[in-house]
Each structure stands twice: as structure tokens, then as C-alpha cells.
Design an enzyme around this catalytic site. Sequence first.
Site, short mmCIF file in Angstrom:
data_model
loop_
_atom_site.label_atom_id
_atom_site.label_comp_id
_atom_site.label_asym_id
_atom_site.label_seq_id
_atom_site.Cartn_x
_atom_site.Cartn_y
_atom_site.Cartn_z
N HIS A 190 0.81 -1.22 0.00
CA HIS A 190 0.00 0.00 0.00
C HIS A 190 0.85 1.27 0.00
O HIS A 190 0.31 2.37 -0.15
CB HIS A 190 -1.01 -0.02 1.17
CG HIS A 190 -0.43 0.32 2.50
ND1 HIS A 190 -0.10 -0.62 3.43
CD2 HIS A 190 -0.15 1.52 3.05
CE1 HIS A 190 0.37 -0.02 4.50
NE2 HIS A 190 0.35 1.28 4.30
N ASP B 82 -0.21 -7.44 1.32
CA ASP B 82 0.36 -6.10 1.53
C ASP B 82 1.88 -6.21 1.66
O ASP B 82 2.45 -6.01 2.73
CB ASP B 82 -0.26 -5.43 2.75
CG ASP B 82 0.02 -3.94 2.79
OD1 ASP B 82 0.52 -3.42 1.77
OD2 ASP B 82 -0.25 -3.31 3.83
N SER C 91 4.33 2.11 8.15
CA SER C 91 4.04 1.06 7.18
C SER C 91 5.27 0.64 6.39
O SER C 91 6.10 1.47 6.03
CB SER C 91 3.00 1.56 6.17
OG SER C 91 1.72 1.21 6.59
N GLY C 92 5.32 -0.65 6.08
CA GLY C 92 6.41 -1.16 5.27
C GLY C 92 7.64 -1.48 6.08
O GLY C 92 8.52 -2.21 5.64
#
Lengths: 344, 397
Positions: free
Chosen positions: A87, A136, A240-241
Site C-alpha cells: 500500500h 500487503d 508502514s512497510g
Amino acid sequence: MAQRAGLGPRRLEAVAILLLLGAFRSGLGAEGAEAEALCGVASQARVTGGSSAVPGQWPWQVSIVYDGTHVCGGSLVSKKWVLSAAHCFPREHHKDMYEVRLGAHQLDSFVPKAEARSVAQVLVHISYQQEGSQGDIALLQLSNPVTFSRYIRPICLPAANASFPNGLQCTVTGWGHVAPSVSLQAPRPLQQLEVPLISRETCNCLYNIDAKPSEPHSIQQDMVCAGYVKGGKDACQGDSGGPLSCPVGGLWYLAGIVSWGDACGAPNRPGVYTLTSSYASWIHYHVAELEPRVVPQTQESQPDIHLCRSHLALSSAPARGLLGPILLLPLALTLGLLHAWRGL
Amino acid sequence: MNWHFPFLLVATVTLPSVCLQFNPQPLEELGSDIGIQVFNQIVKSRPRDNIVISPHGIASALGMLQLGAGGRTKLQLATMMKYNVNGLGKILKKINKAIVSKKNKDIVTMANAMFLNNGSKVEVPFVARNKDVFQCKVRNLNFEYPAAACDSINAWVKNETRGMIDNLLSPDLINGMLTRMVLVNALYFKGLWKSRFRPENTKKRTFVAADGKSYQVPMLAQLSLFQSGSTSTPGGLWYNFIELPYHGDSISMLIALPSESSTPLAAIIPHISTKTIDSWKSMMVPKRVQVILPKFTAVTQTDLKEPLKALGITDMFDATKANFAKITRSENLHVSHILQKAKIEVSEDGTKASAVTAAILIARSSPPWFIVDRPFLFFIRHNPTGAFLFMGQINKP
């Protein structure tokens, strides 16, 4: 967890052999060859609790910058590849506007050891559709390989059969928000937080507490949770990530990738991570040189459903007891009314 | 409503020639533009104040006057407004009804009234048309006793705005000997956001006001899906805009903020028109955005006389030139004051995020921020009609 019971004696043998190989290789690295292919080793002892990290403490942590702004974290897994979340790469974004910053500690201050790379290729998993969906995960190829140093080093990728025990204290790191809608203050030092692993089943149970039917959240097969039932400590927007790093047998493994959560740090809403091991073959398929590593089973995983059940027993049961008669009363009245009306 | 606009073109043909020279455009653009022009005049003299006006209220007030005007007085009004109220009565009426409709969840309160000096005999058609098109009440008052007249006007306004606007007039504005007419337009607006701001996310943050000083003010915060975009003035000054919808989906707030903190608001204001704002619509894309917005209440009282005169509406204020024969033929009237008091409250209140937006706002990538921490422009737009209920500049919340 369940996988452990299925392991036959043959598999265990294989595990032992691989581990020996691993030890041999690390021996080589220590002797000189510039820590070649060595993963999951950090030079600093770790600190617990939500706090600023020490430079070089999480050498695989990278910052993914889009159009000059930090948008996500990522983990260095080899000289050329970074693993992050799907994402972080929405379709409307252009590959050329991304940059990966490695070896960074404070985002707002220049460090000579830090390096930047543009992105040669973004591989987003095909099953990723929208926030909260499966898949994801994304692989980024750096434009030029990096040289490993004390501040830039890869983390180990867990093999497909890897299983990290529930309750294992892992660490999530990132430059994300420190509370919902509150960004990290300049000079934005990398933050670290110790979070225990929570099984998928328990996490699903937790997410069902006070769930809004209009906002269904489900923890899919390729996800794992980490955090605290009472809330307060969690990853947040901007993380995120980034890596959920778990220590096993002296090495750090990328057990999860920061993916999503309902708000940040809300009670019964632990952080949800992409379970890296479920994409071991996808990673290997796309990047043959990336070989996930078998994670030694050092500790048996215990069921953790009590984390959710204790809530059910403590707060839900008495509430139900109270709600019962209250709900019954209007029902009875309604029935009575219906009756009278029919009688007419 | 938009689908009615083509009929306007037909209607325009039947209008007096002053209107024919203008390009046919959707009605409310024409109606609202005068309000925006008035705003531009006001901020010229008060660049560092908080200003709230109601473009739609101004258009309504002038529309009411247009119904009673004749000759050059009317020509000036129609020229600046770009339409003739007589020809568009039915459409204006529809628009006014749509704006205060219950569909908007009752967040707009608008009260129009004309107070005429006792003894002035008012033409029946004028009263009827005003009531019909603008829901305007015409009342008689004795201006010989300014304090008493002032009290009754203020009481009326307070009542009409549910107590939100009081002390509109001060007695010194009324000249017992000369004042013949006072036109009042009062507006109150309190919006419920479609996607509410969580009170626990409201924190004091730094706002750098127009005076260059930093102030700690409570600011609302929300991560949600919003329409936003950016563009530049013909002079190359960039600014960002965002749409924050209100409950009921018919009204939204648009915020415009210079991209560089060094760009003063005054540099982009001349560029703002209904046309510009309409062009934003096509440039906006839905994005998950972290919005930070001051929580504020602003109330402004404005005498519109000087700004209107600057725009060329002069005769109606001039006792020797004003022609309001359609209001009364018993004496020569002129407008002494057009006052507008507008109030806006921006707070967390709103409905809970809808299912669609909530489900896609769980990911933990860092969203772009839209931080309103310096002087900004806002517009409250009734989308079905395109009417600007309010607009303003906030230099210090």
C-alpha cells in the site's frame, strides 16, 4: 504453532544441517570478508520500550521517500533489495519519484554514513487490492547496490515454515506518527518499540470486541499481530512497510511488515503485520538470490487466546447479564401490543 | 438543480438588454460573484482581520432592492449582479428554498427583512414579490426614536437566528430625521461534518498569524478521504485547496491555503472568483489526507455600503439619485445602510465516518498533510445550487 507438530524427524535433520551452514558462514564473515551475506546482526544491544533508537541499532531499517516526503518504512534484505508494504505504492504514484534512504537515523539531519538510492523496480504483490486486504507486501530493487556497513545491513528473511512463538518480544521500528494525527518531532530520530506477538486467531477475536459492523476488519491468513491488548503502544501512520524484527537464536528475522490497524494504540486493536514467511516463495520466485532462512525452533508456542477470553469473561459477561432483562422488557411489551392489535 | 440551468438561457433572452451582453452562465455563479467581489473590496481595507461574509446573503439583499428599484438605480444593480431578478424570480425562489431546506439538516439560518419608516406606504407587489422570492419580511418602524427602533430590529434578528446573532445595530446608525429604510440580512451557520473530528485528537498547535506572531490554538485533526488539489494564480503563486463536506452532502467547506507560507493571502484573493472555484472541482482528486484545521468561531459585522459603491452601485445610496419608486411612491427613498452580520463556528462536531471511508483508512503509510496553520480562505458552498453561503479569511483563529 500447529506447524511444529507436523514436523517429521527428517525435517528436523534438515534444519540442523542448515543451522550448521549458517554458523560456518557467519564465522567467515567475522574473519574479514566484509560481513558478506550476513543478515540479522545489529551492532548495538537493544533497548526496550517506545524510545529513540541508537544510530546503527536497526541497520536494515530504510525510509521510503516519495516526492521528498517520508511515506513509509522498509527493510533491507540484500545489497539490492528492500521489502516494504504494497500500500506504500499506490498505482497513481510514479516509480521515479521514490527514493530509498539507508543508514539514516534522524530524518532531519544529514549523516555521512547515510545513503540514498532511487528505485529501479517495484514489485507489488498481485493479490493486494485495498487497505486491509491480503498481499500487503512489495519488493523494491535499488538502482545501485549498497555496501554494507555498521549502519547498513540486511535482516534475515524467514523461511516459509518459520513459526515465531506467541508472546515473543519483537521490535517494531519507524519514523511514523507518535499518536494518531501527531507526527514525530524534528529531528525525527528513529523510534523503536517492543511488542509481543499475538496469534492470528486471538487477534481476530480482539478485533471483534466492540466491532462496528460497518467497518469489518479481519486478520487474514497472511497476517500476524503484535502489540498490547490494553493499547497505548503501537505502530502508526508512517511506519508502514517497516520491519517487525524478531530475535531468534542470536539473529534478527523480518517476521512482519507494518501494514494496518484500527487507529493506533487503541485497546483490543493490536498492530497488524504482513506475515513475511507466508511470502517466502513469492520473494524467492521474484528474486532468486534472496534465500529465506530457516528459523530455529527454540521455544514452543503457547496458545494465547486468553488475551481475548479474559476480556470476554471480565467485561462482556456481566454486561450481558444486565442487558438481558432490559432487552426482554420492551420485547414483551411489543408482543403484548401486537397481540392487542391482532385481537382488534 | 444543475439541470435547471439551461432553462436560464431561455429566460435570459426575455430580460432587458443590460443582461444580454453577458455570457450565459449558471445562475448562482452570477448571483454569488457579486458577493465575492464585495469580499475582495472589504479585505482591501482590512487585510489582517478575520472577515466572514455571506456572498449569497449579499446577492439576496441586492436582489430584494432590485425588485424595488427603477431607472439607473436598477441598472447599476442589475449590471453588477449580472442578472435581473424580475426575470429569474422562480429560479431564485427555488434556490432559496433549497438552501434552507431540511435536507441540509437545518444548519443554515437565514433571515431577510426590510424595516421602513412609519408612514411610508409600501407598494403591494413589492412586498409580495420579496416575500415570495426571498422570504423577506417588510416591517414598519418609527425611526424617530432610534433606540427603540434599533431594539426592535435587534430583537427580530436575535429571534430569527435562534439567539445566535444579537446587537446587530447600534442606535447611532439610525438618523431619526433622515433614515427611511434599513435592510437587514442575518445568517447563522453551524455545520456538522460528514466525517467528524475526534475530540481526543484536538490539540493546541502553532498558528502563525498574519502579524507574523505564533499563537497556540486548538486544532482539529483527522485522517480521512478528502477531495483536494493545488493550482497557481496567473502570477505563478501556488495554493492548495481541500473540500470538507458537511453532513447531508449538500454543503461543504472549501479551504484555500497558499502553498508557501511567504505568500500572503492578499496575493491570491484577487484571483478568487466563482469561475476559479468551479475550476478547483475538476482539479480535485480523492486522497487520504491528514487534515489539521483550527477550531474557531468567527463573527463579522460589515457595512456593505462602501464596498458596493466602489463596485459601481452608487445611486441607491444617494438621496438625490436613488429610485425606489416600486417600493413606495409617497416619498423618495434611498438606502442608508446595508448591514450584514455573519457568524461561523468550526468544531469537531459531525457524524461518524461512513463505512466506505473508515474501511480504507487503516493502512499505516504516511498520508500527505493539509495543515491549516497560517492565514487561509474558506468558502461554504451549497453544492446543488453552487451558492456561496459564506466565505471569509481567517488571519488569527
